[in-house]
Design a protein around this motif. Structure first.
Motif, PDB file in Angstrom:
ATOM      1  N   GLY A  79       5.601   0.909   9.735  1.00  0.00           N
ATOM      2  CA  GLY A  79       6.184   0.551   8.520  1.00  0.00           C
ATOM      3  C   GLY A  79       5.876  -0.758   7.927  1.00  0.00           C
ATOM      4  O   GLY A  79       5.155  -1.522   8.402  1.00  0.00           O
ATOM      5  N   ALA A  80       6.551  -1.217   6.805  1.00  0.00           N
ATOM      6  CA  ALA A  80       6.492  -2.369   6.189  1.00  0.00           C
ATOM      7  C   ALA A  80       7.817  -2.804   5.919  1.00  0.00           C
ATOM      8  O   ALA A  80       8.094  -3.162   4.633  1.00  0.00           O
ATOM      9  N   ASP A  92       0.676  -1.215   0.077  1.00  0.00           N
ATOM     10  CA  ASP A  92      -0.080   0.143   0.047  1.00  0.00           C
ATOM     11  C   ASP A  92       0.767   1.374  -0.080  1.00  0.00           C
ATOM     12  O   ASP A  92       0.370   2.186  -0.157  1.00  0.00           O
ATOM     13  N   ASP A  93       2.143   1.169   0.348  1.00  0.00           N
ATOM     14  CA  ASP A  93       3.142   2.329   0.332  1.00  0.00           C
ATOM     15  C   ASP A  93       4.425   1.775   0.383  1.00  0.00           C
ATOM     16  O   ASP A  93       4.597   0.772   0.472  1.00  0.00           O
ATOM     17  N   ILE A  94       5.417   2.666   0.251  1.00  0.00           N
ATOM     18  CA  ILE A  94       6.859   2.564   0.389  1.00  0.00           C
ATOM     19  C   ILE A  94       7.217   1.866   1.908  1.00  0.00           C
ATOM     20  O   ILE A  94       6.272   2.303   2.785  1.00  0.00           O
ATOM     21  N   GLY A  95       7.809   0.960   1.975  1.00  0.00           N
ATOM     22  CA  GLY A  95       7.942   0.261   3.511  1.00  0.00           C
ATOM     23  C   GLY A  95       8.774   1.114   4.372  1.00  0.00           C
ATOM     24  O   GLY A  95       8.351   0.808   5.714  1.00  0.00           O
ATOM     25  N   TYR A  96       9.744   1.779   3.907  1.00  0.00           N
ATOM     26  CA  TYR A  96      10.651   2.327   4.817  1.00  0.00           C
ATOM     27  C   TYR A  96       9.980   3.746   5.478  1.00  0.00           C
ATOM     28  O   TYR A  96       9.553   4.389   4.818  1.00  0.00           O
ATOM     29  N   ASN A  97      10.159   4.006   6.621  1.00  0.00           N
ATOM     30  CA  ASN A  97       9.654   5.219   7.100  1.00  0.00           C
ATOM     31  C   ASN A  97      10.613   6.252   6.805  1.00  0.00           C
ATOM     32  O   ASN A  97      10.051   7.406   6.616  1.00  0.00           O
ATOM     33  N   PHE A  98      12.056   5.996   6.548  1.00  0.00           N
ATOM     34  CA  PHE A  98      12.905   7.021   6.295  1.00  0.00           C
ATOM     35  C   PHE A  98      13.990   6.505   5.274  1.00  0.00           C
ATOM     36  O   PHE A  98      14.103   5.360   5.368  1.00  0.00           O
TER      37      PHE A  98
END
Length: 157
Positions: free
Chosen positions: A139-140, A111-117
């Motif tokens: 995150g993922a 659903d989104d990029i996995g990393y927070n940063f």
């Protein structure tokens, strides 16, 4: 080559210290009885500059996604790398992050990029997963270990 990685590693270290709370004395907390431990102190380091998602994610690349999920706090940080070339120009980092986002939301159907940063080789920190940088966004980034953690990816190998 090692010197080129230092700004990015320094940025990752700052994020990890901020997530853990720089102001705490670890030795006192380890030996104190649980009931006698004082409330956790807030970190005193200033937050580093973080480039928002809007700087790298344009409207044409945006994937429909559900609202972000949040945890109550972050207790661990996982540091990854994107397994992409190291010799990029740092001005190209937003484009590289868009490609990573497209791979994770398109090919992997996340659903989104996995990393927070994400951190480029020049030390610039980018907001990854949607939900803001002021809250503990789930995150993922590490299958099975996303709850109460943050994922930081160094762009490159």
């Amino acid at each position: 080559m090692l010197l080129a990685c230092l700004p990015g590693l320094a940025a990752v270290l700052v994020l990890a210290l901020c997530a853990n709370g720089i102001g705490r004395r670890a030795t006192a907390a380890v030996h104190a009885p649980v009931a006698a431990r004082p409330a956790a102190l807030r970190h005193t380091a200033p937050q580093p500059r973080i480039v928002p998602r809007s700087a790298w994610l344009d409207a044409l690349s945006r994937h429909a996604q559900p609202p972000p999920r949040y945890d109550d706090k972050v207790v661990a940080v996982f540091v990854h790398h994107t397994d992409s070339p190291n010799g990029y120009d740092c001005a190209d980092a937003p484009r590289i992050i868009r490609y990573l986002y497209a791979g994770q939301t398109g090919v992997r159907d996340w659903d989104d990029i996995g990393y927070n940063f994400l951190v480029d080789r020049c030390g610039t920190i980018y907001e990854g997963r949607a939900g803001g940088v002021e809250r503990a966004v789930t995150g993922a980034h590490t299958q099975g270990f996303n709850h109460r953690t943050a994922g930081i990816a160094a762009i490159g190998t």
